[in-house]
Write a protein that holds these residues in place. Structure first.
Motif, mmCIF file in Angstrom:
data_model
loop_
_atom_site.group_PDB
_atom_site.id
_atom_site.type_symbol
_atom_site.label_atom_id
_atom_site.label_comp_id
_atom_site.label_asym_id
_atom_site.label_seq_id
_atom_site.Cartn_x
_atom_site.Cartn_y
_atom_site.Cartn_z
ATOM 1 N N VAL A 159 0.838 -1.207 0.000
ATOM 2 C CA VAL A 159 0.000 0.000 0.000
ATOM 3 C C VAL A 159 0.872 1.256 0.000
ATOM 4 O O VAL A 159 0.595 2.214 -0.729
ATOM 5 C CB VAL A 159 -0.963 0.008 1.206
ATOM 6 C CG1 VAL A 159 -1.692 1.335 1.317
ATOM 7 C CG2 VAL A 159 -1.961 -1.134 1.104
ATOM 8 N N ARG B 200 2.737 1.756 -3.645
ATOM 9 C CA ARG B 200 2.016 1.866 -4.914
ATOM 10 C C ARG B 200 1.163 3.132 -4.982
ATOM 11 O O ARG B 200 1.079 3.883 -4.020
ATOM 12 C CB ARG B 200 1.187 0.606 -5.187
ATOM 13 C CG ARG B 200 0.030 0.367 -4.257
ATOM 14 C CD ARG B 200 -0.836 -0.811 -4.664
ATOM 15 N NE ARG B 200 -1.259 -0.783 -6.047
ATOM 16 C CZ ARG B 200 -2.238 -0.009 -6.512
ATOM 17 N NH1 ARG B 200 -2.885 0.788 -5.711
ATOM 18 N NH2 ARG B 200 -2.570 -0.050 -7.784
ATOM 19 N N LYS C 37 -1.789 5.759 -4.963
ATOM 20 C CA LYS C 37 -2.810 5.956 -3.934
ATOM 21 C C LYS C 37 -4.152 6.371 -4.540
ATOM 22 O O LYS C 37 -4.209 6.992 -5.590
ATOM 23 C CB LYS C 37 -2.378 7.061 -2.950
ATOM 24 C CG LYS C 37 -0.992 6.888 -2.352
ATOM 25 C CD LYS C 37 -0.891 5.653 -1.494
ATOM 26 C CE LYS C 37 0.432 5.557 -0.787
ATOM 27 N NZ LYS C 37 1.499 4.976 -1.564
ATOM 28 N N HIS D 145 -5.963 0.422 -3.915
ATOM 29 C CA HIS D 145 -5.452 1.061 -2.699
ATOM 30 C C HIS D 145 -6.482 0.954 -1.579
ATOM 31 O O HIS D 145 -6.151 0.591 -0.443
ATOM 32 C CB HIS D 145 -5.125 2.539 -2.969
ATOM 33 C CG HIS D 145 -4.787 3.312 -1.737
ATOM 34 N ND1 HIS D 145 -3.538 3.317 -1.181
ATOM 35 C CD2 HIS D 145 -5.555 4.098 -0.944
ATOM 36 C CE1 HIS D 145 -3.540 4.074 -0.092
ATOM 37 N NE2 HIS D 145 -4.761 4.562 0.071
#
Length: 123
Positions: A20, A23, A25, A30
């Motif tokens: 999380v 990567r 958002k 997410h």
């Protein structure tokens, strides 16, 4: 049973949390991974209160590591409140702080006399 739940939730949190954080958002993945992470961390934090405090029990079977469980519950609550109010920067800061707390707890389990370190053959 509580230890199994705690371990699964904690290790899920370590893995999902780093994904999380690294990567993009705001998209559906997410949010889905975030819900998974929050669920795992709440399970981990709550289950920890039924586990021993390790080498430094302070109050009954609770030790300093349980302060990180309290931190996790507070940080997640404030992060969720922030995102619901549209305060994205505050949400990011609280979530990062919660993940750092998780890393601190994990590092603590690797110290001498802790169950995880003994299972891994570190000490």
């Amino acid at each position: 049973m509580v230890l199994t739940l705690h371990l699964w939730a904690s290790f899920t949190g370590l893995g999902v949390g780093v994904i999380v954080l690294l990567r993009h958002k705001g998209d559906w993945l997410h949010k889905t991974l975030g819900i998974t992470w929050v669920s795992a961390m709440v399970a981990s934090a709550l289950s920890s209160f039924w586990l021993g405090g390790g080498v430094f029990p302070m109050i009954g079977h609770w030790g300093p590591i349980h302060l990180l469980s309290l931190w996790m519950l507070v940080a997640i609550s404030l992060a969720l409140l922030a995102i619901l109010q549209g305060r994205v920067r505050d949400h990011k800061r609280w979530m990062l702080g919660a993940y750092v707390g998780l890393l601190g707890a994990f590092i603590g389990t690797l110290m001498p006399g802790r169950w995880v370190s003994a299972q891994l053959g570190i000490w």
